[in-house]
Design a protein around this motif. Structure first.
Motif, PDB file in Angstrom:
ATOM      1  N   ARG A   5      17.912 -88.537  12.888  1.00 48.38           N
ATOM      2  CA  ARG A   5      18.374 -89.366  11.778  1.00 48.38           C
ATOM      3  C   ARG A   5      18.389 -90.829  12.199  1.00 48.38           C
ATOM      4  O   ARG A   5      18.748 -91.162  13.329  1.00 48.38           O
ATOM      5  CB  ARG A   5      19.770 -88.953  11.347  1.00 48.38           C
ATOM      6  CG  ARG A   5      19.759 -87.656  10.578  1.00 48.38           C
ATOM      7  CD  ARG A   5      20.912 -87.602   9.587  1.00 48.38           C
ATOM      8  NE  ARG A   5      20.865 -86.377   8.844  1.00 48.38           N
ATOM      9  CZ  ARG A   5      20.324 -86.231   7.640  1.00 48.38           C
ATOM     10  NH1 ARG A   5      19.786 -87.271   7.046  1.00 48.38           N
ATOM     11  NH2 ARG A   5      20.319 -85.075   7.036  1.00 48.38           N
ATOM     12  N   PHE A  46      21.821 -94.691   2.974  1.00 46.58           N
ATOM     13  CA  PHE A  46      21.579 -93.362   3.533  1.00 46.58           C
ATOM     14  C   PHE A  46      22.861 -92.778   4.106  1.00 46.58           C
ATOM     15  O   PHE A  46      23.361 -93.219   5.129  1.00 46.58           O
ATOM     16  CB  PHE A  46      20.472 -93.417   4.595  1.00 46.58           C
ATOM     17  CG  PHE A  46      19.173 -93.909   4.041  1.00 46.58           C
ATOM     18  CD1 PHE A  46      18.415 -93.109   3.203  1.00 46.58           C
ATOM     19  CD2 PHE A  46      18.720 -95.188   4.330  1.00 46.58           C
ATOM     20  CE1 PHE A  46      17.225 -93.571   2.672  1.00 46.58           C
ATOM     21  CE2 PHE A  46      17.532 -95.659   3.806  1.00 46.58           C
ATOM     22  CZ  PHE A  46      16.787 -94.849   2.970  1.00 46.58           C
ATOM     23  N   PRO A  48      24.503 -89.060   5.263  1.00 49.83           N
ATOM     24  CA  PRO A  48      24.051 -87.700   5.592  1.00 49.83           C
ATOM     25  C   PRO A  48      24.372 -86.653   4.531  1.00 49.83           C
ATOM     26  O   PRO A  48      23.686 -85.641   4.429  1.00 49.83           O
ATOM     27  CB  PRO A  48      24.780 -87.388   6.903  1.00 49.83           C
ATOM     28  CG  PRO A  48      25.028 -88.719   7.512  1.00 49.83           C
ATOM     29  CD  PRO A  48      25.265 -89.663   6.354  1.00 49.83           C
ATOM     30  N   GLN A  53      17.646 -89.482   2.653  1.00 49.08           N
ATOM     31  CA  GLN A  53      17.766 -89.437   4.105  1.00 49.08           C
ATOM     32  C   GLN A  53      16.750 -90.357   4.754  1.00 49.08           C
ATOM     33  O   GLN A  53      15.744 -90.710   4.146  1.00 49.08           O
ATOM     34  CB  GLN A  53      17.572 -88.001   4.579  1.00 49.08           C
ATOM     35  CG  GLN A  53      16.294 -87.377   4.038  1.00 49.08           C
ATOM     36  CD  GLN A  53      16.236 -85.891   4.220  1.00 49.08           C
ATOM     37  OE1 GLN A  53      16.409 -85.421   5.335  1.00 49.08           O
ATOM     38  NE2 GLN A  53      15.967 -85.160   3.159  1.00 49.08           N
ATOM     39  N   TRP A  55      14.800 -90.977   8.685  1.00 57.48           N
ATOM     40  CA  TRP A  55      14.509 -90.403  10.001  1.00 57.48           C
ATOM     41  C   TRP A  55      13.686 -91.375  10.825  1.00 57.48           C
ATOM     42  O   TRP A  55      12.941 -92.190  10.278  1.00 57.48           O
ATOM     43  CB  TRP A  55      13.708 -89.106   9.845  1.00 57.48           C
ATOM     44  CG  TRP A  55      14.407 -88.068   9.031  1.00 57.48           C
ATOM     45  CD1 TRP A  55      14.302 -87.880   7.677  1.00 57.48           C
ATOM     46  CD2 TRP A  55      15.328 -87.091   9.495  1.00 57.48           C
ATOM     47  NE1 TRP A  55      15.101 -86.842   7.279  1.00 57.48           N
ATOM     48  CE2 TRP A  55      15.744 -86.331   8.375  1.00 57.48           C
ATOM     49  CE3 TRP A  55      15.844 -86.777  10.746  1.00 57.48           C
ATOM     50  CZ2 TRP A  55      16.643 -85.278   8.478  1.00 57.48           C
ATOM     51  CZ3 TRP A  55      16.740 -85.731  10.848  1.00 57.48           C
ATOM     52  CH2 TRP A  55      17.139 -84.989   9.725  1.00 57.48           C
ATOM     53  N   TYR A  68      11.628 -92.066   5.051  1.00 61.68           N
ATOM     54  CA  TYR A  68      12.835 -91.953   4.225  1.00 61.68           C
ATOM     55  C   TYR A  68      12.458 -91.569   2.808  1.00 61.68           C
ATOM     56  O   TYR A  68      11.301 -91.656   2.412  1.00 61.68           O
ATOM     57  CB  TYR A  68      13.639 -93.252   4.247  1.00 61.68           C
ATOM     58  CG  TYR A  68      12.919 -94.462   3.704  1.00 61.68           C
ATOM     59  CD1 TYR A  68      12.978 -94.787   2.361  1.00 61.68           C
ATOM     60  CD2 TYR A  68      12.181 -95.291   4.545  1.00 61.68           C
ATOM     61  CE1 TYR A  68      12.313 -95.899   1.860  1.00 61.68           C
ATOM     62  CE2 TYR A  68      11.526 -96.409   4.061  1.00 61.68           C
ATOM     63  CZ  TYR A  68      11.598 -96.708   2.711  1.00 61.68           C
ATOM     64  OH  TYR A  68      10.940 -97.805   2.221  1.00 61.68           O
ATOM     65  N   GLY A 108      14.099 -81.537   4.823  1.00 62.31           N
ATOM     66  CA  GLY A 108      15.419 -82.042   4.429  1.00 62.31           C
ATOM     67  C   GLY A 108      15.555 -82.180   2.926  1.00 62.31           C
ATOM     68  O   GLY A 108      16.615 -81.904   2.358  1.00 62.31           O
ATOM     69  N   LYS A 112      18.121 -80.090   0.257  1.00 59.97           N
ATOM     70  CA  LYS A 112      18.994 -80.781  -0.708  1.00 59.97           C
ATOM     71  C   LYS A 112      18.614 -80.436  -2.148  1.00 59.97           C
ATOM     72  O   LYS A 112      19.086 -81.066  -3.089  1.00 59.97           O
ATOM     73  CB  LYS A 112      18.939 -82.293  -0.502  1.00 59.97           C
ATOM     74  CG  LYS A 112      19.439 -82.752   0.853  1.00 59.97           C
ATOM     75  CD  LYS A 112      20.927 -82.522   0.989  1.00 59.97           C
ATOM     76  CE  LYS A 112      21.428 -83.098   2.308  1.00 59.97           C
ATOM     77  NZ  LYS A 112      22.873 -83.003   2.424  1.00 59.97           N
TER      78      LYS A 112
END
Length: 165
Positions: A5, A46, A48, A53, A55, A68, A108, A112
């Motif tokens: 992250r 951003f 968590p 997100q 990265w 992102y 990710g 979500k």
């Protein structure tokens, strides 16, 4: 290579990568380099726990790239869709940075419960188009001569990935 992250401390390295593309390419339609303070404010979006997100790819304490996702559109019904962005450092091409970041980002987003990922790619950019296609993106549109940079007009491909498959 470690994918982790993004943290506030990464903003300077991310800016170095992104500002290179601003000043040397038409890949981004930003025209002026970002100051560090602006990047740090940008990073605040951003969380968590959010579906958005960010990265970074890191090796030997050096940031090789970042990825992102952000809202596709501010209207509320678009909450199931998100726009993605991926950049690799100019000297990190061909090392799997984009693929590693893309895999992590899309996984990710699926976690979500996002349903669609969108990406805008300035043309021509065969490497970026190939990366997106490897991960299931399909071109769903093209905006012709939509941006002007370096005295030239540039078209943009709109790519879509169904995250439910």
């Amino acid at each position: 290579m470690l994918i982790r992250r993004m943290e506030l401390r990464d903003c300077d390295a991310i800016n170095t990568i992104y500002n290179y593309y601003i000043t040397h390419t038409a890949i981004t339609f930003d025209l002026c380099p970002w100051p560090l303070a602006e990047r740090e404010q940008w990073f605040a979006q951003f969380d968590p726990s959010s579906c958005y997100q960010a990265w970074v790819a890191e090796q030997d304490q050096q940031i090789l790239g970042f990825a992102y996702n952000t809202p596709f559109n501010p209207k509320q019904a678009f909450h199931i869709a998100s726009e993605i962005t991926i950049y690799a450092a100019p000297d990190a091409g061909g090392r799997g940075v984009g693929s590693a970041l893309m895999q992590t980002l899309l996984d990710g987003m699926r976690d979500k419960a996002l349903r669609r990922a969108y990406s805008l790619v300035t043309l021509p950019n065969p490497a970026s188009l190939a990366l997106h296609r490897r991960f299931g993106f399909q071109q769903v549109g093209q905006l012709n001569d939509v941006g002007e940079k370096f005295g030239q007009y540039h078209s943009v491909a709109m790519l879509e990935c169904d995250l439910t498959v």
